[in-house]
Each structure stands twice: as structure tokens, then as C-alpha cells.
Design a protein around this motif. Structure first.
Motif, PDB file in Angstrom:
ATOM      1  N   GLU A 116       0.756  -1.202  -0.010  1.00 42.46           N
ATOM      2  CA  GLU A 116      -0.110  -0.156   0.212  1.00 42.46           C
ATOM      3  C   GLU A 116       0.878   1.319   0.152  1.00 42.46           C
ATOM      4  O   GLU A 116       1.631   1.349   0.992  1.00 42.46           O
ATOM      5  CB  GLU A 116      -0.909   0.053   1.271  1.00 42.46           C
ATOM      6  N   PRO A 118       0.819   5.424   0.217  1.00 39.11           N
ATOM      7  CA  PRO A 118       0.075   6.477   0.404  1.00 39.11           C
ATOM      8  C   PRO A 118      -0.143   7.345  -0.662  1.00 39.11           C
ATOM      9  O   PRO A 118       0.929   7.747  -1.330  1.00 39.11           O
ATOM     10  CB  PRO A 118       0.852   7.226   1.686  1.00 39.11           C
ATOM     11  N   LYS A 119      -1.473   7.897  -0.727  1.00 42.51           N
ATOM     12  CA  LYS A 119      -1.752   8.787  -1.643  1.00 42.51           C
ATOM     13  C   LYS A 119      -1.436  10.272  -1.177  1.00 42.51           C
ATOM     14  O   LYS A 119      -1.184  10.442   0.116  1.00 42.51           O
ATOM     15  CB  LYS A 119      -3.338   8.764  -2.053  1.00 42.51           C
ATOM     16  N   LYS A 122      -4.700  12.563   2.816  1.00 43.79           N
ATOM     17  CA  LYS A 122      -4.020  11.805   4.162  1.00 43.79           C
ATOM     18  C   LYS A 122      -5.164  10.797   4.195  1.00 43.79           C
ATOM     19  O   LYS A 122      -6.425  10.773   4.049  1.00 43.79           O
ATOM     20  CB  LYS A 122      -4.273  12.750   5.357  1.00 43.79           C
ATOM     21  N   GLY A 123      -4.683   9.665   4.759  1.00 45.18           N
ATOM     22  CA  GLY A 123      -5.530   8.380   4.989  1.00 45.18           C
ATOM     23  C   GLY A 123      -5.954   7.613   3.801  1.00 45.18           C
ATOM     24  O   GLY A 123      -6.447   6.583   4.106  1.00 45.18           O
ATOM     25  N   GLU A 124      -5.547   7.826   2.654  1.00 49.43           N
ATOM     26  CA  GLU A 124      -5.931   6.946   1.583  1.00 49.43           C
ATOM     27  C   GLU A 124      -4.630   6.526   0.804  1.00 49.43           C
ATOM     28  O   GLU A 124      -3.543   6.936   1.011  1.00 49.43           O
ATOM     29  CB  GLU A 124      -6.374   8.148   0.639  1.00 49.43           C
ATOM     30  N   TYR A 125      -4.882   5.088   0.626  1.00 52.28           N
ATOM     31  CA  TYR A 125      -3.683   4.289  -0.056  1.00 52.28           C
ATOM     32  C   TYR A 125      -4.088   3.882  -1.256  1.00 52.28           C
ATOM     33  O   TYR A 125      -5.204   3.381  -1.737  1.00 52.28           O
ATOM     34  CB  TYR A 125      -3.340   3.173   1.193  1.00 52.28           C
TER      35      TYR A 125
END
Length: 150
Positions: A116, A118-119, A122-125
Motif C-alpha cells: 500500500e 500512501p496517496k 491523508k489516510g488514503e492508500y
């Protein structure tokens, strides 16, 4: 949406669950199936080329170029834990056996390791699949043969 008496508005096509509107200019092509459009000009690839694809893919020069490309790209190892630095020794010891398995249709690629990333949000992968380095060599060898054809 205004529906005409025959139940169609401006000729609608159902293609794989999607509704496609066909403009007036394209009406004459609307009745041609996708298969016919794809195979209209299929005389580029001859039977000779198709029969030689595996041989071309497994030629020593092509495999060496594929190895160099994978090595230059670096990258992480797959589920087997083998790193790019270990690849050359492994291929020297096992290369002939792997090629024989490929020719016989017995080679099965290893599972892909899921990573995974990170995008920016924040908090999205984003999920990324990482094949083993050996599988990447064979994938690259196939790409090098098929890309000029297509």
C-alpha cells in the motif's frame, strides 16, 4: 430523455452493459459489430510470426536484455524475498530449468506481493502489486517481443 415509438433515441447500442449514443455520422457504422471492426485489418500478424513468439521471447539475447532492464529499474522483491542483486546468480543456476518449464507450459508465476502506497490525500492508500524479480524478467522479455508487433 425523449423515447421514440420504436423505443430507441438516436440509435442506442448496448455494449457490455454501457449505453452508447451514436451520432448521425456514425449511424452507418452502428450496425457493424466490434469483432468485425477489430478484425478488418488483421493481416499484419502472420501465422509465421505467431508460431515464433515463444522462441523469440526465450532467445538468450532477449532474456539478457530483459534482465538488464529489470536490474536497471531496481525495485523491491516479491513474495519470495529475492532482491534484484541476487537475481543473476539465481538465473545462472536455474535459468535452463525455468526456460524448459516455460516451453513446456508448466511455469506458473508466483503470487504478487501487495503493497500500500500512501496517496497525497491523508489516510488514503493505493494498492500496488509487486511480482517476483524472476517473473519481472519474463514479463519484460514478453514485452520486448510483443511491443514492436503491436
Amino acid at each position: 430523455m425523449k423515447v421514440t415509438n420504436d423505443g430507441l433515441k438516436d440509435r442506442q447500442l448496448h455494449i457490455k452493459g454501457y449505453l452508447q449514443m451514436v451520432s448521425e455520422e456514425q449511424k452507418e457504422y452502428a450496425e457493424v459489430s466490434a469483432h468485425q471492426k477489430i478484425t478488418e485489418n488483421n493481416d499484419i500478424i502472420t501465422d509465421f510470426q505467431m508460431n515464433k513468439l515463444m522462441e523469440k521471447t526465450l532467445q538468450a539475447g532477449n532474456l539478457n536484455n530483459a534482465y538488464r532492464k529489470v536490474k536497471s529499474n531496481k525495485g523491491a522483491g516479491g513474495v519470495d524475498g529475492m532482491e534484484v542483486a541476487e537475481l543473476l546468480l539465481y538465473l545462472k543456476d536455474n535459468g535452463k530449468r525455468l526456460i524448459q518449464r516455460l516451453k513446456a507450459g508448466k511455469y506458473k508465476p508466483n503470487p504478487v506481493r501487495r503493497v500500500e502506497i500512501p496517496k497525497e490525500t491523508k489516510g488514503e492508500y493505493r494498492k500496488l502489486g509487486v511480482p517476483t524479480v524472476v517473473d519481472r524478467v519474463f514479463q519484460q522479455a514478453i514485452t520486448q517481443v510483443l511491443t514492436p508487433i503491436y
